[in-house]
Design a protein around this motif. Structure first.
Motif, short mmCIF file in Angstrom:
data_model
loop_
_atom_site.label_atom_id
_atom_site.label_comp_id
_atom_site.label_asym_id
_atom_site.label_seq_id
_atom_site.Cartn_x
_atom_site.Cartn_y
_atom_site.Cartn_z
N ILE A 83 1.42 -1.15 0.31
CA ILE A 83 0.07 0.54 0.31
C ILE A 83 0.50 0.96 0.18
O ILE A 83 1.79 1.51 0.84
CB ILE A 83 -0.66 0.16 1.47
CG1 ILE A 83 -1.92 -1.35 1.26
CG2 ILE A 83 -2.17 1.37 1.44
CD1 ILE A 83 -2.89 -0.81 2.60
N THR A 84 -0.21 1.89 -0.88
CA THR A 84 1.58 3.11 -1.06
C THR A 84 1.18 4.44 0.36
O THR A 84 -0.06 4.41 0.93
CB THR A 84 0.92 4.52 -2.23
OG1 THR A 84 1.58 5.66 -2.00
CG2 THR A 84 -0.65 4.52 -1.72
N THR A 85 1.90 4.99 0.72
CA THR A 85 2.21 5.99 1.50
C THR A 85 2.70 6.96 0.82
O THR A 85 2.76 8.17 2.10
CB THR A 85 3.72 5.71 3.13
OG1 THR A 85 4.62 5.65 2.41
CG2 THR A 85 2.73 3.93 3.53
N ALA A 108 4.53 -1.47 2.89
CA ALA A 108 4.01 -0.15 2.32
C ALA A 108 5.16 0.50 1.48
O ALA A 108 6.46 0.49 1.46
CB ALA A 108 3.48 0.21 3.60
N SER A 109 4.59 1.52 1.04
CA SER A 109 5.41 2.27 0.05
C SER A 109 6.75 3.70 1.28
O SER A 109 5.74 3.32 2.43
CB SER A 109 5.27 2.54 -1.13
OG SER A 109 4.63 3.57 -0.46
N LEU A 110 8.04 3.25 1.26
CA LEU A 110 8.01 4.71 2.11
C LEU A 110 9.17 5.49 1.04
O LEU A 110 10.18 4.88 0.88
CB LEU A 110 8.96 4.12 3.74
CG LEU A 110 9.76 5.15 4.40
CD1 LEU A 110 8.33 6.50 4.39
CD2 LEU A 110 9.83 4.66 5.34
N LEU A 256 1.44 0.58 -14.42
CA LEU A 256 0.90 2.00 -16.11
C LEU A 256 0.82 3.11 -15.01
O LEU A 256 0.89 4.29 -15.17
CB LEU A 256 -0.88 2.14 -15.51
CG LEU A 256 -1.07 0.63 -16.92
CD1 LEU A 256 -2.80 0.88 -17.96
CD2 LEU A 256 0.40 0.89 -18.56
N GLU A 257 1.31 3.13 -13.49
CA GLU A 257 2.06 4.20 -11.96
C GLU A 257 2.76 5.05 -12.55
O GLU A 257 3.02 6.78 -12.61
CB GLU A 257 2.21 3.74 -10.87
CG GLU A 257 1.93 4.39 -10.14
CD GLU A 257 2.72 4.01 -8.96
OE1 GLU A 257 3.24 4.81 -7.54
OE2 GLU A 257 1.58 3.39 -8.15
N ASP A 258 4.19 4.30 -13.14
CA ASP A 258 5.37 4.16 -13.81
C ASP A 258 5.46 4.88 -15.04
O ASP A 258 6.05 5.95 -15.33
CB ASP A 258 6.23 3.47 -13.08
CG ASP A 258 6.15 3.32 -11.79
OD1 ASP A 258 6.57 2.04 -11.76
OD2 ASP A 258 5.08 3.92 -10.85
#
Ligand SMILES: C[C@H](N)CC(=O)CC(=O)O
Ligand SMILES: [Zn+2]
Length: 303
Positions: A83-85, A108-110, A256-258
């Motif tokens: 999950i993105t932060t 989770a991203s950080l 597709l986010e990147d």
């Protein structure tokens, strides 16, 4: 069981950078995001990097409710949920961190530093954006700071760590690797540290092979055997950076986010298409794509 090296492929499904009228294939509604996730896992993705959007406008939506509409079905795929932060650089840290602290995911991203986040060059690439907020989103990036202070990073590490969540440490520049090394010592973080090097986002490091080597060499010097290295290339850099990482012992993130592209001037019809393309590169190098459970082992995730 093949002895060849396992390469973890992460897939970032929709993000908060691209906007709906940039590509008809960008998933926006919960059903579209879920279907994209299912296709990406079938294609070989072991980790799904998840953002949510408002189904009407496609605006990034970091609310716990928005994630409730997509997470259960994405979990059903068996993939590791990340999950993105980061949310969107226009959000504050508590809003950005809320879903990851609420759902306590495996990953989770950080984001490891504050930085300029230049999206406005895309205005030239996409002159016919339909909604005003899409144009404002790019235009306002001239003056946005993607805020990730040491206090912000500490807040997410402490509160996410309590839930057993581990992190995808997004490093957009060499300095972010030093910040990561510092924070791991400050917080007594043990390996394996999942380092996601981000190349080609305006405000961070470029996408030249020397940039990739510099990131790898610096990470090796600072983190030694405490980390697993992955890369993402923004936009047209994606597949070239992916190939370099596979050849340099690293892992890969696509989606597709990147990048909206499958090749020069060719829009990707799904994130799965990008996963299949890097799958060919991986098998072409005699390597093997990691399953979700192999990724869990490599990254020490709670499962
Ligand atoms: C370049 C990527 N959009 C970085 C990213 O994925 C940030 C996050 O979600 O925390
Ligand atoms: Zn993201």
């Amino acid at each position: 069981m093949s002895k060849s090296r396992k390469v973890i492929v992460s897939c970032a499904l929709t993000g908060a950078i691209h906007t709906p009228s940039m590509s008809p294939y960008l998933p926006v509604t919960p059903d579209e995001i879920i279907a994209e996730g299912q296709r990406a896992v079938e294609a070989g993705a072991a980790i799904l990097h998840v953002h949510a959007r408002d189904p009407e406008t496609g605006r990034p939506d970091q609310s716990v409710e928005a994630f409730a509409r997509i997470l259960p079905a994405l979990k059903e795929t068996g993939a590791v949920i990340n999950i993105t932060t980061g949310g969107s650089p226009f959000m504050d840290v508590s809003e950005r961190a809320a879903p990851a602290l609420h759902y306590a995911p495996e990953l989770a991203s950080l984001n490891m530093g504050s930085m300029n986040f230049g999206l406005y060059p895309m205005l030239a690439r996409f002159p016919d954006l339909e909604q005003q907020w899409e144009r404002d989103h790019l235009e306002n990036s001239r003056n946005v700071i993607f805020k990730n202070t040491f206090e912000d990073i500490g807040f997410i590490l402490d509160n996410g760590g309590k839930n057993g969540t581990r992190f995808e440490f997004e490093c957009y520049d060499i300095g972010h690797l030093y910040s990561l090394n510092h924070m791991t010592k400050l917080k007594g973080l043990t390996g394996p540290l999942f380092v996601q090097s981000v190349f080609g986002l305006l405000g961070g490091i470029g996408g030249h092979p020397e940039d990739v080597q510099m990131m790898r060499r610096t990470a090796d010097r600072l983190l030694g055997d405490r980390y697993q290295w992955s890369v993402l290339g923004a936009g047209a850099n994606q597949l070239r950076i992916a190939a370099m990482s596979a050849a340099m012992g690293g892992h890969i993130r696509v989606g597709l986010e990147d990048s909206l592209w499958a090749g020069p001037g060719e829009k990707a019809t799904s994130s799965a298409q990008q996963v299949l393309k890097v799958g060919e590169i991986i098998s072409g190098l005699g390597l093997t794509i990691a399953s979700p459970d192999e990724a869990r082992d490599l990254l020490g995730l709670k499962g």
